[in-house]
Write an enzyme that holds these catalytic residues in place. Structure first.
Site, PDB file in Angstrom:
ATOM      1  CD  GLN B 651       8.976 -12.172   5.131  1.00 50.79           C
ATOM      2  OE1 GLN B 651       7.897 -12.381   5.695  1.00 50.79           O
ATOM      3  NE2 GLN B 651       9.873 -13.121   4.990  1.00 50.79           N
ATOM      4  CE  LYS B 714      -0.851   0.767   6.508  1.00 50.03           C
ATOM      5  NZ  LYS B 714      -1.473   1.101   5.199  1.00 50.03           N
ATOM      6  N   GLY B 717       4.526  -9.957   5.907  1.00 50.47           N
ATOM      7  CA  GLY B 717       4.751 -11.402   5.832  1.00 50.47           C
ATOM      8  C   GLY B 717       3.764 -12.149   4.966  1.00 50.47           C
ATOM      9  CD  GLU B 718       0.195 -14.026   7.815  1.00 51.48           C
ATOM     10  OE1 GLU B 718      -0.634 -14.920   8.016  1.00 51.48           O
ATOM     11  OE2 GLU B 718       0.440 -13.130   8.643  1.00 51.48           O
TER      12      GLU B 718
END
Ligand SMILES: Cc1cc2nc3c(=O)[nH]c(=O)nc-3n(C[C@H](O)[C@H](O)[C@H](O)COP(=O)(O)OP(=O)(O)OC[C@H]3O[C@@H](n4cnc5c(N)ncnc54)[C@H](O)[C@@H]3O)c2cc1C
Ligand code: SF4
Lengths: 327, 752
Positions: B651, B714, B717-718
């Site tokens: 990721q 937490k 992904g971004e």
């Protein structure tokens, strides 16, 4: 997509006959043609598949030069040991073109015949005006998005850039296009847009590219293809140069120089002014840079493509100087 | 249903203890590389027809005529759906009940409000016939001039940005802070419109059976899609069965069900047969969202030690003329750098485009590239190393709210990434480093951050008398490996080996797993799974501890451990028995438990929750050609508990590559006369290819967060795109001395 018929040609004559019929188109690797059919630019009534013809995919290299069959795949030619050693610019132009997948499918004949990437040309549904598609309909690109358009060889009718890489190298080394019996220098095979941008090649209905012949020269042997673009791969040239040099026996004086430009012109662009300016001289960097500016003599920009005028001579100069370094 | 999942149970890995933390490979990997994975468009129910959209050429106006007769006369065309015969809907597609509901173009009238808006649907026996039928419609339009570009209309201050946050916020007195500053900078940056461009286009295969709908379509939020469809068609949500076992990427564009997908359902209703509708690549540039362009101006003041005295971040952005989504770019300045005065503000114009949407760190990425560039400029103006400057302005509490962070290992991220990268030897001045080939070499850095978001999710756990378990939740795997991570959480929640857990997901018939977005899916659905596991184990423990025949009799719930398919006494691990024994003795074939995942309101109130990271980039620039190559990226990230290090690293890699994409490649280029995007294809809308990404390293920095949720997750992904884009831009400056002011950075920006 309109219905069309599909014919698998089993002889050269059958292919040429079928292709002579109105609405017929040759199908090789299909990487250009299928794309153009999908966006509505190509609307064939019949497809003549030539990929099953035998004897058209050979690559023959000897002292006199190279003859490459029209059906040879880009990938094969790029990897061919003799092409790499005797015509490095040809190999380099090919492996920097498109993607590995496309190079595995695409043929040399189809490669020469690829069409412009002008986004207006490729979108007839939304931009009916395009002189290349519909002579006299106007040009949608002028005043629009022009970052990828040509700065050399343009006309009031059309500013579309010729996007291919291989043909740039071919033009530099005076290759000959074989249309069966008829043979024509590659520089004459590609036409300037002038008032007839729809007419891109000196090829007549019923004719077909059968082979490309490249004379073996010392300049071709010491040659390179330099392609500059934003992305590292899988992108057409912002500017490119095919260059070959032959030195005199002194190893310093330029006897023969070949320079052609890609990514900046409406056809593969031979820069003879640069060649003439440097022949008989040494490879002095400042002189090379000054001479390279002759490559863009007469260039006209359309806004966003202005940078090509800055970029192209630098690409030419670098390619020439780099070849000199390997002396 | 999801047979595919059970086919590919992981072989037992050589591992100790729990599943969480193990670097398992993706459960869907084998199916995908062998082509066995069945995506939505691979379905072909009997009697199925093909639907193809006809979309508008113009940006604004109305459709004056369509040659429906010509289309219908084409062989194979069955029906043409236009505003005249489109089946009725139970709800107005232009209604907006809440900010997450987006207005849709469902042939409600003849108005055109953006290019590529659907204006008709042609339904035919073959894809080719439907495609040709759509071409034969030859629409004629009444055209109004297109409103294009950040200055294309009158600007206003939107009521809310992002999902409804205030457009204007401040603390302290920015003007006073600027005035008192020893050093000041002001800088403006522009970011372009970007399109999600998931590899898999939006596709739907749909069959009606009375008032029941069977749908295959990619979705990042199954329950939301189900509710939206039910509302539009006036049917019960449980009558809408959506399968979404695999997504070929979403990036936010599959978060909400889009107009074209609903048109597929309408087409099936109209013709009374199953229908497949797949968008063409160019049709994805309009009705399925995009990231709006921005123009951002930052002003900063610094005291003599390089401490910020004021930070002002203004962002101008765009939305459509008929709906609201405003890229919350300036909000990036709320969380990263300490300053006594911070002001953020937005304004916007309404253009003739499709409505923008969440895309790859919406606001965070856009804001980050501007903020990190400006921080770099500020550091240079103060004569400081950019890392030292960031440390000098390190936020010990969330700058805007003053809340403590639930956890923040950013210092450690800076330290590890800087060390691995070799940052210490960087010269302060630009244009000083050259490599052996003469390329200008530059090093830049950026701070990464992304909020730890949770939505709402549910899961159902089952333990069976044979000792195996089942975990069900309607989770979506976009390709990030969610189902592998969830199966790991499920295995630990059930106290089973992962091979003994049948993990089921990807269907709206399963419990609502919330949305795979906001980098919150693992935390949210993961907590639901964890809690469902705990609930069913608690039931099992009740059975055992209440049963005189059990060695656990009398141990009480608290005194029992679940591991490896057995319950043990906490005080004496030699005493225990298997799940199978407990259930068999109780005469039960299975028991179940339910769990929810949701943010905890108390910790929400008390803590600022963010993941953090530091990214360092090396670029090489050809001094003559302005050609930029990223040669090295090192990131270190702290984002709470790592469920699966292999997936998490992937990721981060993906995010960082998207950061390169933002800085150097992505841009939708609009023809200003027509409002049409001229590079609506993957040949000319560029993302990095492999050759653009030579070396990427992602370090996982340990972080325990007791506040975000019980699992300490937490989100990963971004965050990678933030920080990276700015790091690349800063490296370009360091290489060349030219400060990038518009993105993507192009050859012509550096030709000099
Ligand atoms: C995304 C993308 C990126 C690309 N990037 C590059 C690049 O960077 N550089 C580059 O040089 N090229 C690039 N290309 C173009 C690619 O090289 C051509 O598509 C390919 O070479 C065409 O060969 P083909 O065999 O597939 O031709 P086809 O698609 O089969 O045919 C193309 C045309 O040539 C005609 N034709 C085919 N064979 C003959 C023949 N023997 N005689 C006469 N006419 C014939 C066909 O009728 C048709 O009109 C790219 C293409 C794509 C799709
Ligand atoms: S530049 Fe040439 S190809 Fe492009 S729109 Fe104009 S006429 Fe057509």
């Amino acid at each position: 997509m309109r219905d069309f018929s599909y014919l698998r040609a089993n002889s050269l004559d059958a292919a040429r006959q079928a292709a002579a019929l109105p609405g017929a188109m040759l199908l090789a690797g299909g990487t250009t043609l299928i794309d153009l059919a999908k966006c509505g630019v190509a609307e064939p009534d019949s497809l003549v598949d030539i990929t099953h013809l035998t004897g058209l995919n050979s690559i023959d290299v000897n002292e006199r030069g190279a003859t490459i069959g029209a059906l040879a795949r880009m990938g094969h030619v790029a990897d061919h040991a003799d092409i790499k050693s005797r015509f490095p610019a040809i190999s380099e132009a090919l492996w920097q073109a498109a993607s590995a997948q496309i190079r595995n499918m695409a043929t040399i004949g189809g490669n020469l015949m690829q069409r412009t990437r002008c986004p207006y040309f490729r979108d007839p549904m939304n931009f009916p005006a395009c002189n290349k598609r519909e002579p006299g309909s106007g040009c949608s690109a002028m005043g629009g998005v022009t970052r990828g358009h040509a700065v050399l060889g343009t006309s009031d009718a059309c500013i579309a850039m010729y996007p291919g890489d291989l043909a740039v190298a071919l033009v530099a080394f005076d290759a000959i296009v074989h249309l069966g019996e008829r043979q024509i220098p590659v520089d004459d095979f590609f036409l300037l847009p002038g008032t007839t941008p729809d007419k891109e090649h000196a090829i007549e209905p019923g004719e077909m590219i059968t082979a490309i012949e490249i004379p073996g020269t010392a300049a071709a042997r010491r040659s390179t293809y330099l392609k500059i673009r934003d992305r590292q791969s899988y992108e057409f040239a912002a500017a490119s140069a095919a260059v070959g040099i032959e030195f005199e026996a002194d190893g310093r004086t330029i006897r023969d120089l070949r320079v052609a430009l890609g990514g900046v012109a409406t056809k593969p662009w031979r820069a003879r002014a640069v060649e003439d300016a440097l022949k008989g001289k040494g490879l002095e960097p400042d002189a090379v840079r000054a001479a390279s500016l002759l490559a863009i003599q007469g260039a006209v920009d359309h806004g966003a493509n202005h940078y090509k005028i800055e970029l192209a001579p630098r690409v030419v100069a670098r390619a020439i100087l780099r070849l000199g370094e390997t002396a | 249903m999801t047979l595919e999942l059970s086919l590919n149970q992981q072989p037992a890995h050589a591992r100790q203890g729990s599943s969480i933390g193990q670097p398992l490979t993706r459960r869907d990997g084998f199916l995908k590389v062998t082509g066995a994975a069945r995506y939505a468009a691979d379905n072909h129910p009997p009697g199925m027809l093909y639907a193809v959209l006809a979309v508008s050429s113009i940006a604004r106006g109305r459709v004056a005529s369509l040659d429906v007769e010509a289309a219908k006369a084409h062989k194979g065309v069955v029906e043409v759906m236009t505003p005249q015969n489109r089946p009725a809907l139970a709800a107005d597609p232009d209604a907006k009940d809440h900010p997450f509901m987006f207005r849709l173009d469902l042939l409600q009238n003849d108005q055109v409000r953006y290019p590529n808006q659907s204006i008709a649907v042609v339904i035919a026996e073959t894809l080719e016939a439907a495609t040709e039928g759509a071409a034969l419609l030859s629409p004629r339009y009444e055209v109004l001039p297109a409103r294009v570009g950040l200055d294309g209309a009158e600007s206003f201050v939107p009521r809310g940005v992002g999902v409804g946050g205030p457009a204007v916020q401040h603390k302290g007195d920015v003007e006073a802070g600027l005035k008192s500053a020893k050093t000041r900078i002001e800088a403006t940056y522009e970011t372009p419109a970007q399109y999600h461009n998931a590899m898999e286009p939006h596709a739907i295969v749909v069959a009606w059976d009375g008032d029941t709908l069977s749908i295959d379509t990619p979705s990042q939020g199954l329950a939301m899609a189900q509710g939206r469809i039910a509302g539009l068609f006036g049917i019960a949500p449980e009558n809408v069965h959506i399968r979404s076992p695999f997504l070929g990427g979403g990036f936010g564009s599959k978060g909400m069900i889009s107009g074209p997908q609903i048109l597929g359902i309408l087409a099936a209703r109209l013709v009374g047969r199953p229908v497949k509708l797949v968008l063409r690549r160019e049709q994805m540039y309009g009705p399925v969202g995009h990231r709006a362009p921005t123009r951002q101006t930052l002003r900063m003041g610094m005291d003599g030690e390089g401490r910020l005295t004021a930070l002002d971040h203004h962002a101008k952005t765009t939305s459509s003329t008929f709906d609201d989504f405003f890229e919350p770019a300036a909000d990036a300045s709320h969380t990263l750098y300490a300053s006594p005065a911070i002001a953020t503000s937005h304004d916007a114009v309404r253009l003739d485009t499709g409505t923008p949407l969440f895309m790859r760190a919406p606001g965070e990425a856009t804001g980050s590239i501007a903020l990190e560039s400006a921080i770099d400029e500020a550091a240079y103006a103060c004569g400081m190393d950019p890392l030292e400057f960031r440390l000098r302005n390190y936020a010990e509490v969330e700058p805007m709210t003053g809340k403590p962070f639930s956890s923040k290992a950013l210092r450690e991220c800076y330290r590890q990434a800087a060390e691995t990268f070799g940052w210490a030897s960087r010269p302060l001045q630009p244009r000083l480093m050259r490599d052996a080939d003469g390329f200008l070499t530059g090093w830049g850095m950026g701070t990464a951050t992304f909020p730890a978001i949770m939505f709402q999710a549910e899961a159902r756990a089952v333990l069976k008398a044979d000792g195996s378990g089942v975990m069900e939740t309607g989770a979506q795997d976009m390709g990030q490996g969610a189902w592998t991570a969830f199966a790991q959480i499920a295995a630990d929640g059930l106290g089973l080996d992962i091979d003994q857990v049948d993990f089921r997901a990807g269907s709206s018939d399963l419990p609502n797993a919330g949305i795979a977005g906001g980098s919150g899916h693992t935390a949210t659905a993961g907590m639901a799974i964890h809690n469902a596991g705990a609930a069913v184990i608690a039931r099992l423990a009740d059975l055992a501890t209440g049963d005189e025949a059990s060695p656990l009799y009398g141990a009480g719930n608290e005194g029992v451990l679940a591991r490896g398919g057995r319950l043990y006494r906490r005080d004496d691990e030699s005493r225990g028995e298997s799940y199978a024994e407990i259930l068999t003795r109780a005469g039960l074939t299975e028991i179940e438990g339910h769990g929810k995942g949701a943010p905890d309101p108390a910790s929400q109130e008390n803590y600022a929750k963010h993941a953090h990271g530091a990214v360092f980039a090396e670029v090489k620039v050809d001094p003559d050609f302005g050609q930029i190559r990223v040669t090295r990226l090192v990131g270190a990230f702290a984002a709470g508990r790592v469920i699966n290090p292999r997936l998490v690293r992937s990721q981060y890699y993906g995010g960082m590559i998207w950061g390169v994409s933002f800085a150097l490649h992505e841009e939708a280029i609009t023809d200003r006369r027509s409002g049409r995007i001229q590079n609506a294809n993957l040949a000319e809308y560029h993302v990095p290819v492999n050759a653009d990404v030579p070396s990427v390293e992602a370090l996982l920095v340990h972080e325990d967060d007791p506040h975000v949720n019980a699992l300490g997750i937490k989100g990963v992904g971004e965050i990678g795109i933030t920080g990276t884009a700015g790091a690349v831009a800063n490296a370009v400056w360091h290489a060349t001395g030219v400060r990038p002011r518009r993105f993507p950075i192009r050859i012509e920006d550096l030709l000099g």
